[in-house]
Write a protein that holds these residues in place. Sequence first.
Motif, PDB file in Angstrom:
ATOM      1  N   MET A   1     -12.286  68.237  90.231  1.00 23.24           N
ATOM      2  CA  MET A   1     -11.914  69.373  89.380  1.00 23.24           C
ATOM      3  C   MET A   1     -11.962  68.975  87.914  1.00 23.24           C
ATOM      4  O   MET A   1     -11.522  67.906  87.525  1.00 23.24           O
ATOM      5  CB  MET A   1     -10.496  69.825  89.733  1.00 23.24           C
ATOM      6  CG  MET A   1      -9.930  70.773  88.693  1.00 23.24           C
ATOM      7  SD  MET A   1      -8.996  72.111  89.372  1.00 23.24           S
ATOM      8  CE  MET A   1      -7.536  71.280  89.883  1.00 23.24           C
ATOM      9  N   LEU A   3     -10.886  70.209  84.031  1.00 22.54           N
ATOM     10  CA  LEU A   3     -10.132  71.096  83.150  1.00 22.54           C
ATOM     11  C   LEU A   3     -10.780  71.053  81.774  1.00 22.54           C
ATOM     12  O   LEU A   3     -11.151  69.976  81.304  1.00 22.54           O
ATOM     13  CB  LEU A   3      -8.669  70.645  83.038  1.00 22.54           C
ATOM     14  CG  LEU A   3      -7.876  70.478  84.333  1.00 22.54           C
ATOM     15  CD1 LEU A   3      -6.448  70.046  84.028  1.00 22.54           C
ATOM     16  CD2 LEU A   3      -7.864  71.785  85.119  1.00 22.54           C
ATOM     17  N   ILE A  54      -7.974  64.159  88.189  1.00 21.08           N
ATOM     18  CA  ILE A  54      -8.446  65.351  87.476  1.00 21.08           C
ATOM     19  C   ILE A  54      -9.250  64.881  86.261  1.00 21.08           C
ATOM     20  O   ILE A  54      -8.870  63.917  85.612  1.00 21.08           O
ATOM     21  CB  ILE A  54      -7.225  66.165  86.973  1.00 21.08           C
ATOM     22  CG1 ILE A  54      -6.364  66.656  88.131  1.00 21.08           C
ATOM     23  CG2 ILE A  54      -7.651  67.296  86.056  1.00 21.08           C
ATOM     24  CD1 ILE A  54      -6.933  67.814  88.890  1.00 21.08           C
ATOM     25  N   TYR A  91     -18.561  69.297  89.947  1.00 21.12           N
ATOM     26  CA  TYR A  91     -17.199  69.734  90.266  1.00 21.12           C
ATOM     27  C   TYR A  91     -17.163  70.897  91.242  1.00 21.12           C
ATOM     28  O   TYR A  91     -18.060  71.742  91.244  1.00 21.12           O
ATOM     29  CB  TYR A  91     -16.462  70.138  88.975  1.00 21.12           C
ATOM     30  CG  TYR A  91     -16.341  68.992  88.001  1.00 21.12           C
ATOM     31  CD1 TYR A  91     -15.375  68.009  88.172  1.00 21.12           C
ATOM     32  CD2 TYR A  91     -17.226  68.872  86.927  1.00 21.12           C
ATOM     33  CE1 TYR A  91     -15.275  66.941  87.298  1.00 21.12           C
ATOM     34  CE2 TYR A  91     -17.134  67.810  86.040  1.00 21.12           C
ATOM     35  CZ  TYR A  91     -16.163  66.842  86.230  1.00 21.12           C
ATOM     36  OH  TYR A  91     -16.080  65.790  85.370  1.00 21.12           O
ATOM     37  N   ASP A  92     -16.080  70.923  92.055  1.00 24.12           N
ATOM     38  CA  ASP A  92     -15.836  72.077  92.916  1.00 24.12           C
ATOM     39  C   ASP A  92     -15.228  73.221  92.111  1.00 24.12           C
ATOM     40  O   ASP A  92     -15.529  74.391  92.334  1.00 24.12           O
ATOM     41  CB  ASP A  92     -14.872  71.706  94.045  1.00 24.12           C
ATOM     42  CG  ASP A  92     -15.484  70.683  94.997  1.00 24.12           C
ATOM     43  OD1 ASP A  92     -16.705  70.737  95.188  1.00 24.12           O
ATOM     44  OD2 ASP A  92     -14.735  69.838  95.516  1.00 24.12           O
ATOM     45  N   TYR A  93     -14.320  72.863  91.202  1.00 18.67           N
ATOM     46  CA  TYR A  93     -13.651  73.869  90.382  1.00 18.67           C
ATOM     47  C   TYR A  93     -13.635  73.439  88.920  1.00 18.67           C
ATOM     48  O   TYR A  93     -13.437  72.258  88.626  1.00 18.67           O
ATOM     49  CB  TYR A  93     -12.196  74.084  90.841  1.00 18.67           C
ATOM     50  CG  TYR A  93     -12.106  74.699  92.211  1.00 18.67           C
ATOM     51  CD1 TYR A  93     -12.241  76.072  92.380  1.00 18.67           C
ATOM     52  CD2 TYR A  93     -11.907  73.904  93.336  1.00 18.67           C
ATOM     53  CE1 TYR A  93     -12.179  76.648  93.643  1.00 18.67           C
ATOM     54  CE2 TYR A  93     -11.836  74.463  94.602  1.00 18.67           C
ATOM     55  CZ  TYR A  93     -11.983  75.836  94.749  1.00 18.67           C
ATOM     56  OH  TYR A  93     -11.929  76.400  95.982  1.00 18.67           O
ATOM     57  N   ILE A  94     -13.835  74.403  88.049  1.00 20.62           N
ATOM     58  CA  ILE A  94     -13.709  74.154  86.610  1.00 20.62           C
ATOM     59  C   ILE A  94     -12.732  75.203  86.056  1.00 20.62           C
ATOM     60  O   ILE A  94     -12.932  76.402  86.238  1.00 20.62           O
ATOM     61  CB  ILE A  94     -15.074  74.266  85.895  1.00 20.62           C
ATOM     62  CG1 ILE A  94     -16.061  73.240  86.477  1.00 20.62           C
ATOM     63  CG2 ILE A  94     -14.905  74.067  84.395  1.00 20.62           C
ATOM     64  CD1 ILE A  94     -17.470  73.301  85.880  1.00 20.62           C
ATOM     65  N   LEU A  95     -11.642  74.711  85.453  1.00 18.26           N
ATOM     66  CA  LEU A  95     -10.651  75.619  84.862  1.00 18.26           C
ATOM     67  C   LEU A  95     -10.679  75.482  83.347  1.00 18.26           C
ATOM     68  O   LEU A  95     -10.681  74.363  82.823  1.00 18.26           O
ATOM     69  CB  LEU A  95      -9.231  75.289  85.357  1.00 18.26           C
ATOM     70  CG  LEU A  95      -8.953  75.335  86.855  1.00 18.26           C
ATOM     71  CD1 LEU A  95      -7.474  75.081  87.123  1.00 18.26           C
ATOM     72  CD2 LEU A  95      -9.352  76.682  87.435  1.00 18.26           C
ATOM     73  N   THR A 220      -1.642  78.837  94.621  1.00 13.21           N
ATOM     74  CA  THR A 220      -2.977  78.299  94.913  1.00 13.21           C
ATOM     75  C   THR A 220      -3.495  78.891  96.218  1.00 13.21           C
ATOM     76  O   THR A 220      -4.647  79.326  96.302  1.00 13.21           O
ATOM     77  CB  THR A 220      -2.921  76.763  95.011  1.00 13.21           C
ATOM     78  OG1 THR A 220      -2.303  76.266  93.830  1.00 13.21           O
ATOM     79  CG2 THR A 220      -4.310  76.167  95.145  1.00 13.21           C
TER      80      THR A 220
END
Length: 228
Positions: A1, A3, A54, A91-95, A220
């Motif tokens: 992930m 950020l 992270i 990445y699987d997730y980008i916030l 979540t």
Amino acid sequence: MLLIDADAQGSLTASLGFTEPDSLEVTLATIMGNLINDEEVEPGEGILHHEEGIDLMPGNIELSGLEVSLVNVMSRETVLRSYIEIVRESYDYILIDCMPSLGMITINAFACADSILIPVQAAYLPVKGLQQLIKTVGKVKRQINPKLEIEGILLTMVDSRTNYAKDISAMLKEAYGSRVRIFANIIPISVRAAEISAEGVSIYKHDPKGKVASAYDSLTKEVLADGQ
Ligand SMILES: Nc1ncnc2c1ncn2[C@@H]1O[C@H](COP(=O)(O)OP(=O)(O)OP(=O)(O)O)[C@@H](O)[C@H]1O
Ligand SMILES: [Mg+2]
């Protein structure tokens, strides 16, 4: 992930333990500046690694300057999107953590995001701000990023000793409930949560059994249950 700190205050960067964002060599402003100047950007460039697994693209005060200069840039709304295209695969997730204002950097975030989660503090209801925000999201969706959705509105820093949360939640549902999801999970206010910005770790590390960690855990699940 990954950020991404897209707030010139650099609060996210500082709260992950990089306590002096303004003295960092490479930040989001540097990377976006390089992309504007058509310079090559490597996928790992400037990315910091946090002990909890992270990754972080830090942000600092230089984003304010960039915000002003973006106005005269070609494709000014999609500079951040070009950066996301470079790192997306890793990445699987980008916030992306946005500033409270709807300036060019925030528009850049809307232009590349799949969805937006809107945290609202329970102590006061920023009706005007929310209306403007939802309007801007609609505009970006129509003109730049058709995929863009509002994930939901999250009530946060809720003090269970007062009735504000219930009132505000009811008002939010009445005003926006038909168009926008109001998350069933709310985040309670807790001193343990306030402490973490100085500790440089997440709530899961700082107070894993506490009510805030468990609330974020449920949130979540609520987010992931939708449309996955
Ligand atoms: N559930 C909570 N309980 C108590 N304090 C909290 C909670 N969540 C966040 N805080 C604290 O409130 C402050 C602001 O939180 P946060 O940075 O998430 O909000 P923000 O609106 O993004 O602020 P900023 O404009 O600084 O980015 C921080 O000091 C944080 O530690
Ligand atoms: Mg913030």
